[in-house]
Motif scaffolding. Sequence first.
Motif, PDB file in Angstrom:
ATOM      1  N   GLY A 103       0.824  -0.944  -0.064  1.00 13.15           N
ATOM      2  CA  GLY A 103       0.263   0.219  -0.332  1.00 13.15           C
ATOM      3  C   GLY A 103       1.116   1.520  -0.291  1.00 13.15           C
ATOM      4  O   GLY A 103       1.752   0.826   0.074  1.00 13.15           O
TER       5      GLY A 103
ATOM      6  N   TYR B 207      -1.039  -5.381   2.272  1.00 17.51           N
ATOM      7  CA  TYR B 207      -2.705  -5.879   2.196  1.00 17.51           C
ATOM      8  C   TYR B 207      -2.713  -7.251   3.210  1.00 17.51           C
ATOM      9  O   TYR B 207      -1.703  -7.960   2.259  1.00 17.51           O
ATOM     10  CB  TYR B 207      -3.429  -5.536   1.346  1.00 17.51           C
ATOM     11  CG  TYR B 207      -3.668  -3.954   1.063  1.00 17.51           C
ATOM     12  CD1 TYR B 207      -4.715  -3.745   1.122  1.00 17.51           C
ATOM     13  CD2 TYR B 207      -2.800  -3.512   0.448  1.00 17.51           C
ATOM     14  CE1 TYR B 207      -5.444  -2.708   1.156  1.00 17.51           C
ATOM     15  CE2 TYR B 207      -3.168  -1.905   0.234  1.00 17.51           C
ATOM     16  CZ  TYR B 207      -4.626  -1.460   0.507  1.00 17.51           C
ATOM     17  OH  TYR B 207      -5.245  -0.375   0.479  1.00 17.51           O
TER      18      TYR B 207
ATOM     19  N   LYS C 259      -5.034 -10.641   3.400  1.00 17.06           N
ATOM     20  CA  LYS C 259      -5.863 -11.232   2.838  1.00 17.06           C
ATOM     21  C   LYS C 259      -6.328 -12.265   3.383  1.00 17.06           C
ATOM     22  O   LYS C 259      -5.635 -12.688   4.124  1.00 17.06           O
ATOM     23  CB  LYS C 259      -6.194 -11.888   1.014  1.00 17.06           C
ATOM     24  CG  LYS C 259      -5.587 -10.764   0.683  1.00 17.06           C
ATOM     25  CD  LYS C 259      -6.403  -9.203  -0.229  1.00 17.06           C
ATOM     26  CE  LYS C 259      -6.970  -7.997  -0.184  1.00 17.06           C
ATOM     27  NZ  LYS C 259      -7.624  -7.291  -0.933  1.00 17.06           N
TER      28      LYS C 259
ATOM     29  N   SER D 267     -10.173  -8.507   5.885  1.00 11.93           N
ATOM     30  CA  SER D 267      -8.847  -7.440   5.283  1.00 11.93           C
ATOM     31  C   SER D 267      -8.534  -6.667   5.477  1.00 11.93           C
ATOM     32  O   SER D 267      -9.231  -5.616   6.712  1.00 11.93           O
ATOM     33  CB  SER D 267      -9.352  -7.395   3.130  1.00 11.93           C
ATOM     34  OG  SER D 267      -9.873  -6.406   3.417  1.00 11.93           O
ATOM     35  N   GLY D 268      -7.582  -6.280   5.407  1.00 13.29           N
ATOM     36  CA  GLY D 268      -7.038  -5.003   6.203  1.00 13.29           C
ATOM     37  C   GLY D 268      -5.465  -4.711   5.622  1.00 13.29           C
ATOM     38  O   GLY D 268      -4.595  -4.970   4.787  1.00 13.29           O
ATOM     39  N   VAL D 269      -4.963  -4.196   6.471  1.00 14.97           N
ATOM     40  CA  VAL D 269      -3.128  -3.986   6.313  1.00 14.97           C
ATOM     41  C   VAL D 269      -2.689  -4.255   7.656  1.00 14.97           C
ATOM     42  O   VAL D 269      -2.947  -4.740   8.829  1.00 14.97           O
ATOM     43  CB  VAL D 269      -3.257  -3.022   5.363  1.00 14.97           C
ATOM     44  CG1 VAL D 269      -3.446  -1.658   4.303  1.00 14.97           C
ATOM     45  CG2 VAL D 269      -2.975  -1.648   6.919  1.00 14.97           C
TER      46      VAL D 269
ATOM     47  N   ILE E  30     -13.288  -2.373   5.084  1.00 13.40           N
ATOM     48  CA  ILE E  30     -13.420  -1.583   3.830  1.00 13.40           C
ATOM     49  C   ILE E  30     -11.998  -1.244   3.465  1.00 13.40           C
ATOM     50  O   ILE E  30     -11.276  -1.753   4.316  1.00 13.40           O
ATOM     51  CB  ILE E  30     -14.426  -0.243   3.901  1.00 13.40           C
ATOM     52  CG1 ILE E  30     -13.447   0.936   4.808  1.00 13.40           C
ATOM     53  CG2 ILE E  30     -15.666  -0.783   3.510  1.00 13.40           C
ATOM     54  CD1 ILE E  30     -14.199   2.094   5.234  1.00 13.40           C
ATOM     55  N   ASP E  31     -11.492  -1.203   2.508  1.00 15.26           N
ATOM     56  CA  ASP E  31      -9.642  -0.708   2.260  1.00 15.26           C
ATOM     57  C   ASP E  31      -9.467   0.509   3.383  1.00 15.26           C
ATOM     58  O   ASP E  31     -10.085   1.696   3.182  1.00 15.26           O
ATOM     59  CB  ASP E  31      -9.586  -0.319   0.468  1.00 15.26           C
ATOM     60  CG  ASP E  31      -7.974  -0.049   0.667  1.00 15.26           C
ATOM     61  OD1 ASP E  31      -7.133  -0.071   1.833  1.00 15.26           O
ATOM     62  OD2 ASP E  31      -7.863   0.389  -0.550  1.00 15.26           O
TER      63      ASP E  31
ATOM     64  N   ALA F 189      -6.437   2.194   3.167  1.00 12.54           N
ATOM     65  CA  ALA F 189      -6.573   3.080   2.920  1.00 12.54           C
ATOM     66  C   ALA F 189      -7.453   4.308   2.357  1.00 12.54           C
ATOM     67  O   ALA F 189      -7.161   5.501   1.995  1.00 12.54           O
ATOM     68  CB  ALA F 189      -5.454   2.873   1.238  1.00 12.54           C
ATOM     69  N   LYS F 190      -8.228   3.811   2.421  1.00 12.23           N
ATOM     70  CA  LYS F 190      -9.706   4.614   1.135  1.00 12.23           C
ATOM     71  C   LYS F 190     -10.572   5.287   2.347  1.00 12.23           C
ATOM     72  O   LYS F 190     -11.597   5.998   2.896  1.00 12.23           O
ATOM     73  CB  LYS F 190     -10.574   4.643   0.096  1.00 12.23           C
ATOM     74  CG  LYS F 190      -9.551   3.931  -0.339  1.00 12.23           C
ATOM     75  CD  LYS F 190     -10.961   2.600  -1.691  1.00 12.23           C
ATOM     76  CE  LYS F 190     -10.241   2.405  -2.888  1.00 12.23           C
ATOM     77  NZ  LYS F 190     -10.613   1.178  -3.572  1.00 12.23           N
TER      78      LYS F 190
END
Length: 287
Positions: free
Chosen positions: A169, A184, A186, A190-192, A279-280, A282-283
């Motif tokens: 990311g 990221y 999986k 999901s996350g980081v 959710i992502d 980063a967003k």
Amino acid sequence: MNVTRKKSLFLKICVLLAVLCAPIFADSSYTVKKSETLYSISRRYELTVAELRTANNLSEDDVIKAGQKLIIPTANISNAAALSATQAESVQTASSTAKNAECYTVQKGDTLYSIARRHDMQLYDLLAINNLSADSVIKVGQVVKVNAKSAVRSQQSSVATGAQTTVTGDSSLLWPVENPHVVYIKGKVSGVELSAQNDEPVKSIRAGTVMYTGMYRGYGNIVFVESKTGLIYAYSWLGSVSVKKGDYVVCGDTVGTAGKNASGNPRLTFMVFQNGMPIDPAKAPRG
């Protein structure tokens, strides 16, 4: 013969150790002991109180008693996040599964958890299509909407398999730690994963109210922070926690310190949930 006896003895010892050392997380039910509370049991099994209530169809006013049997649900951080959100924000939008829904009449012994599993649904989807809040209690004879059998078959047939690839990311964004390497993750959620320095402060990237702190099964020390828009920001695998439930934090406030992963390297797993759906990160809104 001597070798055979040794092997037999070794196997017996292994079985005995497996029984004695079996993790309490494998239990699916639990008998309440004297003076125990939902809070103390939730800590024992590294779950949230809200998850125990929902799994056992208990309201906030219900009091457990010694000898009472409780269902210990499988840990699901998406459910934990959805149930940790405030009632006003927890379930706002009906799921698309409502388009393929059918009616189900609640039977004796049913809980929202058991109904969701039986119909191959996520708990937050079941809450959403029935306009139920996170602390809802169901009754025998009540009619709820569930996934239609055709929808369940469609979901099962659409599962794809393939090789996992590593996706990195944008490290220039505002993250809970400074200048991390962002990878990221999986799986079910999901996350980081963020690299960190030893005992580096982990800072909130969004203002909000602390909804949960403590050990969560599979994620170590974790902090849930709910923003005013209902997003849950989850900071997990913390080495230490410096906030408590009910605290209000602003962007930049320290919620804990970075812990370590299985390899012993400082790491932080960061996730964001909207109505229980990851959710992502980063967003997700910052500031």
